[in-house]
Design a protein around this motif. Structure first.
Motif, PDB file in Angstrom:
ATOM      1  N   LEU A  47      26.452  -9.039  45.729  1.00 32.04           N
ATOM      2  CA  LEU A  47      27.171  -9.035  46.885  1.00 32.04           C
ATOM      3  C   LEU A  47      26.407  -8.386  48.300  1.00 32.04           C
ATOM      4  N   VAL A  48      25.916  -7.458  47.851  1.00 31.19           N
ATOM      5  CA  VAL A  48      25.203  -6.663  49.016  1.00 31.19           C
ATOM      6  C   VAL A  48      23.793  -6.347  48.969  1.00 31.19           C
ATOM      7  N   GLY A  49      23.198  -6.371  47.572  1.00 28.98           N
ATOM      8  CA  GLY A  49      21.778  -6.139  47.473  1.00 28.98           C
ATOM      9  C   GLY A  49      21.421  -5.090  47.099  1.00 28.98           C
ATOM     10  N   VAL A  50      20.192  -4.757  46.362  1.00 33.84           N
ATOM     11  CA  VAL A  50      19.784  -3.698  45.590  1.00 33.84           C
ATOM     12  C   VAL A  50      19.419  -2.495  47.041  1.00 33.84           C
ATOM     13  N   LYS A  51      18.717  -3.228  48.066  1.00 34.02           N
ATOM     14  CA  LYS A  51      18.042  -2.270  49.145  1.00 34.02           C
ATOM     15  C   LYS A  51      19.269  -1.791  49.698  1.00 34.02           C
ATOM     16  N   ALA A  52      20.400  -2.208  50.164  1.00 34.49           N
ATOM     17  CA  ALA A  52      21.483  -1.775  50.790  1.00 34.49           C
ATOM     18  C   ALA A  52      22.355  -0.700  49.900  1.00 34.49           C
ATOM     19  N   LEU A  53      22.578  -1.001  48.721  1.00 39.14           N
ATOM     20  CA  LEU A  53      23.083   0.079  47.825  1.00 39.14           C
ATOM     21  C   LEU A  53      22.182   1.363  47.683  1.00 39.14           C
TER      22      LEU A  53
END
Length: 65
Positions: A47-53
């Motif tokens: 949903l969000v992506g690795v970088k955002a997490l």
């Protein structure tokens, strides 16, 4: 009883864990907890992506989709 067991079976089959190999309520709950954690983490990545997490984990902020 079938309605409450359906999500558990779905998540277990999603990760290839067809059976619980542990005996006892606490050990089985731990295995299911890890399965749900992995399922939810994969959904969050999609949903969000690795970088955002990673950024949210470093800053201690909530991630919104």
């Amino acid at each position: 009883m079938c309605l409450s067991e359906h999500p558990f079976g779905t998540v277990k089959w999603y990760h290839g864990a067809h059976l619980l190999l542990c005996r006892g309520k606490e050990k089985a709950a731990a295995v299911l907890g890890l399965s749900f954690l992995a399922y939810n983490l994969r959904r969050a990545i999609n949903l969000v992506g690795v970088k955002a997490l990673i950024a949210a984990a470093r800053n201690g902020k909530k991630v919104t989709a």
